[in-house]
Design an enzyme around this catalytic site. Structure first.
Site, PDB file in Angstrom:
ATOM      1  CD  GLU A 328      -6.802  -0.070  10.181  1.00 61.91           C
ATOM      2  OE1 GLU A 328      -6.174   0.713  10.880  1.00 61.91           O
ATOM      3  OE2 GLU A 328      -6.319  -0.889   9.145  1.00 61.91           O
ATOM      4  CG  HIS A 358      -3.304  -1.186  11.972  1.00 59.36           C
ATOM      5  ND1 HIS A 358      -3.763  -0.161  10.803  1.00 59.36           N
ATOM      6  CD2 HIS A 358      -1.826  -1.554  11.423  1.00 59.36           C
ATOM      7  CE1 HIS A 358      -2.484   0.055  10.379  1.00 59.36           C
ATOM      8  NE2 HIS A 358      -1.612  -0.486  10.635  1.00 59.36           N
TER       9      HIS A 358
HETATM   10  N1  LIG Z   1       0.156  -3.671   9.834  1.00 53.76           N
HETATM   11  C1  LIG Z   1       1.103  -2.955  10.274  1.00 53.76           C
HETATM   12  O1  LIG Z   1       1.041  -2.655  11.628  1.00 53.76           O
HETATM   13  C2  LIG Z   1       2.247  -2.325   9.425  1.00 53.76           C
HETATM   14  C3  LIG Z   1       1.799  -1.944   8.227  1.00 53.76           C
HETATM   15  N2  LIG Z   1       2.954  -1.472   7.393  1.00 53.76           N
HETATM   16  C4  LIG Z   1       2.547  -1.185   6.011  1.00 53.76           C
HETATM   17  O2  LIG Z   1       3.600  -1.869   5.115  1.00 53.76           O
HETATM   18  C5  LIG Z   1       3.781  -1.117   4.207  1.00 53.76           C
HETATM   19  C6  LIG Z   1       5.086  -1.793   3.707  1.00 53.76           C
HETATM   20  O3  LIG Z   1       6.250  -1.645   4.613  1.00 53.76           O
HETATM   21  P1  LIG Z   1       7.823  -1.490   4.102  1.00 53.76           P
HETATM   22  O4  LIG Z   1       8.235  -2.700   3.769  1.00 53.76           O
HETATM   23  O5  LIG Z   1       8.525  -0.834   5.282  1.00 53.76           O
HETATM   24  O6  LIG Z   1       7.818  -0.539   3.083  1.00 53.76           O
HETATM   25  P2  LIG Z   1       8.940  -0.248   1.947  1.00 53.76           P
HETATM   26  O7  LIG Z   1       8.764   1.312   1.211  1.00 53.76           O
HETATM   27  O8  LIG Z   1      10.368  -0.763   2.423  1.00 53.76           O
HETATM   28  O9  LIG Z   1       8.682  -1.133   0.729  1.00 53.76           O
HETATM   29  C7  LIG Z   1       7.691  -1.204   0.077  1.00 53.76           C
HETATM   30  C8  LIG Z   1       7.930  -1.954  -1.176  1.00 53.76           C
HETATM   31  O10 LIG Z   1       6.712  -2.056  -2.182  1.00 53.76           O
HETATM   32  C9  LIG Z   1       6.986  -1.696  -3.521  1.00 53.76           C
HETATM   33  N3  LIG Z   1       6.147  -1.310  -4.381  1.00 53.76           N
HETATM   34  C10 LIG Z   1       5.547   0.136  -4.390  1.00 53.76           C
HETATM   35  N4  LIG Z   1       4.455   0.143  -5.263  1.00 53.76           N
HETATM   36  C11 LIG Z   1       4.267  -1.450  -5.718  1.00 53.76           C
HETATM   37  C12 LIG Z   1       3.446  -2.034  -6.656  1.00 53.76           C
HETATM   38  N5  LIG Z   1       2.350  -1.362  -7.170  1.00 53.76           N
HETATM   39  N6  LIG Z   1       3.535  -3.230  -6.972  1.00 53.76           N
HETATM   40  C13 LIG Z   1       4.755  -4.135  -6.258  1.00 53.76           C
HETATM   41  N7  LIG Z   1       5.398  -3.331  -5.469  1.00 53.76           N
HETATM   42  C14 LIG Z   1       5.354  -1.976  -5.171  1.00 53.76           C
HETATM   43  C15 LIG Z   1       8.305  -0.659  -3.438  1.00 53.76           C
HETATM   44  O11 LIG Z   1       9.057  -0.658  -4.749  1.00 53.76           O
HETATM   45  C16 LIG Z   1       8.988  -1.197  -2.154  1.00 53.76           C
HETATM   46  O12 LIG Z   1      10.076  -2.016  -2.515  1.00 53.76           O
HETATM   47  C17 LIG Z   1       3.964   0.366   4.598  1.00 53.76           C
HETATM   48  O13 LIG Z   1       3.787   1.197   3.539  1.00 53.76           O
HETATM   49  C18 LIG Z   1       2.853   0.379   5.451  1.00 53.76           C
HETATM   50  O14 LIG Z   1       1.500   0.741   4.817  1.00 53.76           O
HETATM   51  C19 LIG Z   1       4.183  -1.117   7.888  1.00 53.76           C
HETATM   52  C20 LIG Z   1       4.489  -1.247   9.264  1.00 53.76           C
HETATM   53  C21 LIG Z   1       3.438  -1.916  10.038  1.00 53.76           C
HETATM   54  O1  LIG Z   2       1.292   0.873  15.047  1.00 49.03           O
HETATM   55  C1  LIG Z   2       0.503   1.515  14.187  1.00 49.03           C
HETATM   56  O2  LIG Z   2      -0.074   2.399  14.669  1.00 49.03           O
HETATM   57  C2  LIG Z   2       0.898   1.747  12.793  1.00 49.03           C
HETATM   58  C3  LIG Z   2       1.849   0.553  12.165  1.00 49.03           C
HETATM   59  C4  LIG Z   2       1.897   1.019  10.599  1.00 49.03           C
HETATM   60  O3  LIG Z   2       0.983   0.611   9.949  1.00 49.03           O
HETATM   61  C5  LIG Z   2       2.684   1.519   9.832  1.00 49.03           C
HETATM   62  O4  LIG Z   2       3.845   1.318  10.522  1.00 49.03           O
HETATM   63  O5  LIG Z   2       2.803   1.947   8.990  1.00 49.03           O
END
Ligand SMILES: NC(=O)C1=CN([C@@H]2O[C@H](COP(=O)(O)OP(=O)(O)OC[C@H]3O[C@@H](n4cnc5c(N)ncnc54)[C@H](O)[C@@H]3O)[C@@H](O)[C@H]2O)C=CC1
Ligand SMILES: O=C(O)CCC(=O)C(=O)O
Length: 481
Positions: A328, A358
């Protein structure tokens, strides 16, 4: 406590206790009470999660480790003003940039600062952190922390904090929007209209009511999405490596293949881990229902994009929404092309694909809440009080705040290698004073000790500090008073 005027900061100790015993005792600083005031206002405006990390004693003695104006903070990637304002109110020097930085510029800047705030783009690798000689703490103004070498940071005595769920709702809402957009081919219809083409079709456009959403990763975002999707009449199944309580009438399935067999829409909400890299590749696309859809707003490493392009060109996958990519750009601009990711141009040619830069967590609400949470609940408390609750790479430790009556009490923070015999040696040193309370915990190779010691004269702090620093187990010593 009146600081001894004759004690000068020791050269080279900036990262540890610079100005702990310097002449501007921060108890006398105009900002001395602002932390307590700030935290009280945070606890009312942001009650739930602040309470989670500890409450504020009314009579709390502000412990400030530095001359506030000496604390240098670098914020990258457009960290929200809510967080910047709190830091500036503390009196710190804050430099805020809207973009990430290339590695060489990052190294130049990081050498000088005690605190850095980043979002998902800035890579804090071992190479960068090795140069961060003054750095005490990293704030990730996001959920993901895969951009930081967490273990290396801990071994350098640098604590890392994030915001574990302040943007979860924003991501879940984006995914809901994408499900309908894909089902109705809205991206294509809108693009056609922008080109002047009227194309009124209903073939292969669907309601989402009654369709099955398969959520991979049922954590903060996955479970929030589950509730929203059910409210819109979808059936929800999920796959997670952990057994988790279902929201509403959602159902956990035992394997990824079970989910792929059944789901009309597959959405990924897992962290970037070795086990999740390319977890959606050719074999998984083959397993999906013909004409199903894929959504990825987790991390770019999780989907094998060339395999997705093939599956979409073959008509197996009817549409996809991607918010994250293996590479990115560091800043906004015309960078999303074949030189950033080799398959970039092929991806952009596909039909019914939503490509977003993103922005899953990019809402005013989320960014404001993240700014307040990371700064108010984590960074300021860590800098000023050494509390590690919420840290993702240090053991979580907390001591109740000192009160204003505890005048001659200092807080010693000793981050050390997790090896036998350290506590005995540390307590020999602290034992010259009265140890009022103490806590120690470890995580992997690193241990964190915090002790409040009373009857300490300012002139004794330097000696105490130097004796702790001389121990071979030492990673970082701080003395706050
Ligand atoms: N696009 C964006 O702007 C954003 C992206 N994210 C991404 O989303 C991801 C998830 O966020 P949350 O829900 O807050 O995380 P979280 O930690 O609350 O949930 C992640 C879940 O994935 C499960 N997990 C881990 N490895 C796994 C596998 N191999 N197979 C199946 N399940 C598995 C865990 O047990 C957990 O329940 C973050 O790690 C981040 O990378 C988060 C916020 C914003
Ligand atoms: O807002 C961002 O810059 C990153 C969001 C994201 O991917 C995260 O919260 O993990």
């Amino acid at each position: 406590m009146t600081p001894a005027q004759d004690i000068k900061p020791v050269a080279g100790l900036e990262r540890a206790v610079r100005n702990s015993w310097d002449q501007n005792n921060l108890s006398n600083s105009p900002t001395a009470f602002s932390l307590a005031a700030q935290q009280q206002s945070l606890s009312s405006s942001f009650g739930g999660s602040f309470a989670r990390r500890g409450s504020v004693a009314e009579n709390m003695k502000p412990l400030k480790p530095f001359n506030t104006e000496d604390v240098k903070i670098l914020l990258l990637e457009n960290v929200n003003k809510s967080g910047q304002d709190i830091l500036r109110k503390q009196g710190y020097q804050v430099e805020a940039l809207t973009t990430s930085l290339p590695e060489d510029q990052l190294i130049e800047k990081i050498r000088d600062v005690q605190v850095i705030g980043i979002r998902s783009k800035t890579k804090l690798t071992d190479r960068v952190l090795a140069e961060a000689k003054n750095l005490l703490v990293i704030g990730c103004f996001c959920i993901g922390t895969n951009q930081v070498d967490l273990e290396y940071a801990a071994r350098q005595g640098i604590a890392v904090f994030n915001s574990p769920f302040a943007n979860s709702r924003s991501v879940a809402e984006l995914v809901i929007a994408e499900i309908i957009t894909l089902a109705r081919q809205l991206g294509d219809r809108s693009n056609e209209m922008h080109r002047g083409t009227w194309n009124k079709v209903s073939a292969k456009c669907w309601e989402i009511r009654g369709k099955t959403l398969g959520i991979i990763g049922y954590g903060h975002i996955g479970s929030q999405l589950s509730v929203l999707a059910e409210a819109m009449g979808m059936k929800v199944i999920y796959y997670d490596v952990v057994t988790l309580m279902a929201m509403g009438t959602a159902r956990q399935v035992p394997t990824l293949n079970d989910l792929l067999d059944e789901a009309d829409f597959v959405t990924l909400h897992v962290p970037d881990l070795p086990e999740t890299r390319n977890m959606m590749s050719t074999a998984q696309f083959d397993k999906m229902k013909h004409g199903a859809y894929l959504i990825n707003a987790s991390r770019g490493s999780v989907v094998d994009i060339p395999a997705l392009i093939k599956a979409m060109n073959a008509g197996k996958i009817a549409g996809a929404a991607l918010d994250v990519y293996p590479n990115e750009p560091a800043a906004n601009g015309d960078y999303f092309n074949g030189s950033l990711n080799t398959w970039g141009d092929d991806l952009r040619q596909l039909h019914n694909i939503i490509l977003t830069p993103h922005i899953g967590g990019s809402t005013e609400e989320a960014q404001r809440a993240i700014g307040i949470e990371v700064v108010g609940e984590a960074l300021v408390r860590y800098i000023n009080q050494g509390i590690t609750v919420g840290s993702v790479n240090m053991p979580e430790t907390q001591l109740r705040s000192l009160t204003l009556e505890e005048e001659n009490t200092a807080r010693v923070i000793y981050i050390h290698k997790n090896v036998p015999g350290v506590l005995r040696k540390v307590n020999e040193i602290l034992g010259d004073h009265n140890v009022d309370k103490q806590i120690s915990d470890s995580k992997g190779d690193v241990a964190y000790l915090m002790a409040d010691i009373s009857n300490v004269q300012v002139g004794e702090i330097k000696d105490l500090y130097e004796r702790l620093e001389a121990l071979s187990s030492r990673i970082l010593t701080r003395v706050l008073y």
